[in-house]
Structures are given as C-alpha cells and as structure tokens.
Write a protein that holds these residues in place. Structure first.
Motif, PDB file in Angstrom:
ATOM      1  N   ALA A  99      39.217  40.911  41.371  1.00 25.23           N
ATOM      2  CA  ALA A  99      40.620  41.106  41.743  1.00 25.23           C
ATOM      3  C   ALA A  99      40.866  40.621  43.168  1.00 25.23           C
ATOM      4  O   ALA A  99      41.903  39.997  43.464  1.00 25.23           O
ATOM      5  CB  ALA A  99      41.012  42.577  41.608  1.00 25.23           C
ATOM      6  N   GLN A 100      39.922  40.879  44.065  1.00 25.54           N
ATOM      7  CA  GLN A 100      40.039  40.393  45.444  1.00 25.54           C
ATOM      8  C   GLN A 100      39.995  38.864  45.491  1.00 25.54           C
ATOM      9  O   GLN A 100      40.748  38.234  46.244  1.00 25.54           O
ATOM     10  CB  GLN A 100      38.924  40.977  46.295  1.00 25.54           C
ATOM     11  CG  GLN A 100      39.031  42.473  46.529  1.00 25.54           C
ATOM     12  CD  GLN A 100      37.822  43.018  47.279  1.00 25.54           C
ATOM     13  OE1 GLN A 100      37.135  42.293  47.977  1.00 25.54           O
ATOM     14  NE2 GLN A 100      37.567  44.308  47.127  1.00 25.54           N
ATOM     15  N   LEU A 101      39.121  38.270  44.677  1.00 31.83           N
ATOM     16  CA  LEU A 101      39.011  36.815  44.661  1.00 31.83           C
ATOM     17  C   LEU A 101      40.279  36.175  44.082  1.00 31.83           C
ATOM     18  O   LEU A 101      40.733  35.129  44.558  1.00 31.83           O
ATOM     19  CB  LEU A 101      37.782  36.400  43.852  1.00 31.83           C
ATOM     20  CG  LEU A 101      36.440  36.798  44.474  1.00 31.83           C
ATOM     21  CD1 LEU A 101      35.312  36.618  43.464  1.00 31.83           C
ATOM     22  CD2 LEU A 101      36.167  35.993  45.737  1.00 31.83           C
ATOM     23  N   MET A 102      40.869  36.808  43.068  1.00 30.00           N
ATOM     24  CA  MET A 102      42.123  36.312  42.503  1.00 30.00           C
ATOM     25  C   MET A 102      43.231  36.401  43.545  1.00 30.00           C
ATOM     26  O   MET A 102      44.055  35.480  43.686  1.00 30.00           O
ATOM     27  CB  MET A 102      42.493  37.114  41.256  1.00 30.00           C
ATOM     28  CG  MET A 102      43.623  36.510  40.429  1.00 30.00           C
ATOM     29  SD  MET A 102      43.152  35.030  39.503  1.00 30.00           S
ATOM     30  CE  MET A 102      42.099  35.752  38.224  1.00 30.00           C
ATOM     31  N   GLU A 103      43.270  37.498  44.272  1.00 29.55           N
ATOM     32  CA  GLU A 103      44.273  37.648  45.328  1.00 29.55           C
ATOM     33  C   GLU A 103      44.071  36.608  46.422  1.00 29.55           C
ATOM     34  O   GLU A 103      45.040  36.080  46.983  1.00 29.55           O
ATOM     35  CB  GLU A 103      44.200  39.051  45.918  1.00 29.55           C
ATOM     36  CG  GLU A 103      45.276  39.332  46.956  1.00 29.55           C
ATOM     37  CD  GLU A 103      45.323  40.781  47.382  1.00 29.55           C
ATOM     38  OE1 GLU A 103      46.331  41.168  48.008  1.00 29.55           O
ATOM     39  OE2 GLU A 103      44.377  41.529  47.091  1.00 29.55           O
ATOM     40  N   ALA A 104      42.820  36.281  46.715  1.00 24.06           N
ATOM     41  CA  ALA A 104      42.531  35.303  47.767  1.00 24.06           C
ATOM     42  C   ALA A 104      43.058  33.921  47.401  1.00 24.06           C
ATOM     43  O   ALA A 104      43.672  33.245  48.245  1.00 24.06           O
ATOM     44  CB  ALA A 104      41.029  35.242  48.031  1.00 24.06           C
ATOM     45  N   VAL A 105      42.839  33.468  46.153  1.00 23.98           N
ATOM     46  CA  VAL A 105      43.350  32.138  45.790  1.00 23.98           C
ATOM     47  C   VAL A 105      44.875  32.156  45.719  1.00 23.98           C
ATOM     48  O   VAL A 105      45.526  31.146  46.000  1.00 23.98           O
ATOM     49  CB  VAL A 105      42.743  31.617  44.469  1.00 23.98           C
ATOM     50  CG1 VAL A 105      41.252  31.391  44.613  1.00 23.98           C
ATOM     51  CG2 VAL A 105      43.045  32.518  43.290  1.00 23.98           C
ATOM     52  N   ARG A 106      45.429  33.300  45.382  1.00 24.19           N
ATOM     53  CA  ARG A 106      46.893  33.428  45.412  1.00 24.19           C
ATOM     54  C   ARG A 106      47.402  33.296  46.842  1.00 24.19           C
ATOM     55  O   ARG A 106      48.397  32.614  47.107  1.00 24.19           O
ATOM     56  CB  ARG A 106      47.290  34.780  44.824  1.00 24.19           C
ATOM     57  CG  ARG A 106      48.793  35.012  44.681  1.00 24.19           C
ATOM     58  CD  ARG A 106      49.015  36.285  43.877  1.00 24.19           C
ATOM     59  NE  ARG A 106      50.414  36.562  43.667  1.00 24.19           N
ATOM     60  CZ  ARG A 106      51.127  37.450  44.347  1.00 24.19           C
ATOM     61  NH1 ARG A 106      50.540  38.169  45.310  1.00 24.19           N
ATOM     62  NH2 ARG A 106      52.400  37.646  44.089  1.00 24.19           N
ATOM     63  N   ASP A 107      46.701  33.938  47.794  1.00 24.77           N
ATOM     64  CA  ASP A 107      47.096  33.851  49.195  1.00 24.77           C
ATOM     65  C   ASP A 107      46.928  32.443  49.758  1.00 24.77           C
ATOM     66  O   ASP A 107      47.572  32.081  50.750  1.00 24.77           O
ATOM     67  CB  ASP A 107      46.281  34.841  50.039  1.00 24.77           C
ATOM     68  CG  ASP A 107      46.653  36.295  49.758  1.00 24.77           C
ATOM     69  OD1 ASP A 107      47.730  36.529  49.171  1.00 24.77           O
ATOM     70  OD2 ASP A 107      45.866  37.193  50.115  1.00 24.77           O
ATOM     71  N   LEU A 108      46.072  31.646  49.134  1.00 25.84           N
ATOM     72  CA  LEU A 108      45.901  30.251  49.543  1.00 25.84           C
ATOM     73  C   LEU A 108      47.045  29.361  49.043  1.00 25.84           C
ATOM     74  O   LEU A 108      47.069  28.163  49.344  1.00 25.84           O
ATOM     75  CB  LEU A 108      44.568  29.709  49.011  1.00 25.84           C
ATOM     76  CG  LEU A 108      43.300  30.242  49.683  1.00 25.84           C
ATOM     77  CD1 LEU A 108      42.062  29.777  48.912  1.00 25.84           C
ATOM     78  CD2 LEU A 108      43.222  29.784  51.135  1.00 25.84           C
ATOM     79  N   GLY A 109      47.974  29.947  48.289  1.00 23.57           N
ATOM     80  CA  GLY A 109      49.128  29.192  47.805  1.00 23.57           C
ATOM     81  C   GLY A 109      48.974  28.663  46.396  1.00 23.57           C
ATOM     82  O   GLY A 109      49.743  27.803  45.961  1.00 23.57           O
ATOM     83  N   HIS A 110      48.003  29.209  45.649  1.00 29.08           N
ATOM     84  CA  HIS A 110      47.724  28.709  44.310  1.00 29.08           C
ATOM     85  C   HIS A 110      48.296  29.591  43.204  1.00 29.08           C
ATOM     86  O   HIS A 110      47.890  29.476  42.047  1.00 29.08           O
ATOM     87  CB  HIS A 110      46.209  28.585  44.109  1.00 29.08           C
ATOM     88  CG  HIS A 110      45.525  27.666  45.070  1.00 29.08           C
ATOM     89  ND1 HIS A 110      46.093  26.487  45.515  1.00 29.08           N
ATOM     90  CD2 HIS A 110      44.309  27.762  45.690  1.00 29.08           C
ATOM     91  CE1 HIS A 110      45.257  25.882  46.349  1.00 29.08           C
ATOM     92  NE2 HIS A 110      44.184  26.645  46.490  1.00 29.08           N
TER      93      HIS A 110
END
Length: 293
Positions: free
Chosen positions: A262-273
């Motif tokens: 879940a943290q990794l999914m949030e991280a790529v979302r925060d990268l604009g993806h």
C-alpha cells in the motif's frame, strides 16, 4: 429479469453493458460523460439521459462506479436509484467499495422494498470484454439466484460468498493479492534486467512454473515493455488498498506485506502516476534501485 438499468459506462462498465445487450437483455445505460452512451447505443442498448431514466421500470439496476462516494450519490440522491426504482427491483452494485457502503445501500434498498447485492468483479478490462469476470457476491440467497442469469452473461466464476458486504471483503482480499503480485513481478523484471538476463525469456520460464499467475500472464509483457496505459489505474488500486487496510483494522489482523505494498502504491501515485496502469509499480522499483529510464 430482462430489463436492466446500467449506471457507469467506464473502462469496465462499457464492455459489461455491451455483453448484457449481446446476451439479449434490454439495457438502458447512463454515465456522466455526454458521449459515454454512444457505444452502448451502437450495440443495441438505449441511452438514459438521467439516472431516473435508466432505473425507471428496470427489473435490475447495475452500478459500476469508481468509489464509495460515487455509489452513495447515485443511490441516495434526488435523482437516485433508491427513489426511482420500482418496488421489487434488484440493485446490483458491481463497484469496488467499502463493505460498510454495501451494507448501507442494502439497508436503504430494503426500506424501499428493493433487494440489493454487492457483486464486485475481478478480471480487469480484458475479463470485462471477454465476459470472463470473476464475480464475488454478497447478499441474500434468493436475490443471488434472481441475478444469476445476469452474472452468467458477464463472468465465468460466479460465487455467492455470504451476506451483504461479503462480496466487498473478498474483493479486498483480491486486490491485496493482485497488488502484491504486481509488485513482485516488477521486482523480478528489474532484477533480471540489472543482472543482464533477457527479461522476456525469464518471464516466459516463470510463467510455466509455480511463479506463473494470471497477473504475470496479463501484465508481465506490458510491464517489461513499459506500457502503462490503463488497464486499472493506480488511483483506483490505491483506493482499494485503503479498503483492505480498513478491513484489516476492523478484523484486528496484521497485513505486514499489505501495508508495505500500500505504501509502494501510494509512492508511485505521489510520483504523478495515478492515472497510469498499476503495472507502473515497476517505476517505483526502478527509482528505489537508481535505475530510472
């Protein structure tokens, strides 16, 4: 059960509605996009300008929407499903929402002399197009049997998993497994490439062994080739993992790998993806590895 109102004609909803028309159902579709019903009309469905138009006179109403607030608005608004559905109609929410949302919809439906099922699906856009979805259904047995012909036009694995809300809990488990598997496929690709091994050949071998999975078969090549057109958007999977973690807290269970993915999914979302396919988890692995392309 021949007349269906279908609300939400997006990536998943549009091919699902098409398949119902092809199976002989009379389908009236409504979606927020002005041109969103053009495809349905082309295959023989009907355009509903409002939710009330889609619902009026329908034997069953299907919703396929992004999130709990969307379902709540469509169900309970002044133009909504609960107000305009005929007594005895069957409401089938095939969105992925929280179990609490499913229970609230069912309670409101029951108070209005309606029946309700939560019936989220798995299989992605390809499964929706091919009518091979896996459908996990929560609700009363009688309502499930009424809906069975509808489900058979949409999927091949159709299971009544328990009372209202159970379908959403099983879908949460599904999204947990899918996200974790995609992350591991991403890590495998990066590992193979960084080690000088042909990732295409590596994935071919993995697919024939115990590591093989539907996720690997459907996502592996696109991830390796960095094709991230959705598919299933990161924004939606991020939302789904929130449902997973809420369910875990309610059940008082630990999901250590679930928390991490879940943290990794949030991280790529925060990268604009957020608008890209969830296979873009690969980009997160690349960034952590210092291998940005």
């Amino acid at each position: 059960m021949r007349k269906i109102g279908f609300i939400g004609l997006g990536v998943m909803g549009a091919p699902m509605a098409d398949n119902l028309v092809k199976a002989g159902f009379d389908v009236a579709g409504h979606t927020r996009r002005r041109d969103g019903t053009d495809r349905l009309v082309t295959v023989g469905g009907r355009r509903a300008v409002t939710i009330a138009d889609a619902v009026r006179g329908a034997d069953a109403v299907i919703t396929m929407l992004p999130d709990s607030p969307d379902v709540t608005a469509v169900m309970h608004g002044p133009d909504g499903v609960i107000r305009h559905a005929a007594p005895g109609a069957l409401i089938i929410d095939m969105s992925t929402v929280s179990p609490d949302t499913a229970r609230l919809v069912a309670a409101a439906a029951g108070a209005a002399s309606l029946q309700a099922l939560d019936a989220p699906v798995s299989g992605g856009e390809q499964g929706a197009v091919e009518a091979t979805l896996s459908i996990m259904v929560g609700g009363a047995t009688g309502a499930f049997e009424r809906a069975r012909p509808i489900f058979e036009a949409l999927g091949t694995t159709i299971v009544h998993v328990g009372p209202v809300g159970s379908g959403q809990l099983v879908k949460a488990a599904n999204q947990l497994v899918v996200a974790g598997t995609i992350e591991l496929v991403a890590e495998a690709i990066v590992l193979l490439e960084a080690s000088g091994v042909d990732a295409a050949l590596g994935l071919e071998v993995l697919g024939g062994g115990l590591a093989g999975s539907t996720v690997l078969a459907r996502k592996g090549a696109a991830m390796r080739e960095r094709r991230f057109a959705p598919g299933f958007r990161v924004d939606l999977h991020h939302k789904d993992l929130g449902i997973v973690l809420d369910a875990a807290r309610t059940a008082k269970v630990a999901l250590p790998l679930g928390e991490l993915v879940a943290q990794l999914m949030e991280a790529v979302r925060d990268l604009g993806h957020g608008s890209l396919d969830h296979g873009v988890l690969l980009r997160g692995v690349e960034q952590l590895s210092g291998r940005n392309r």
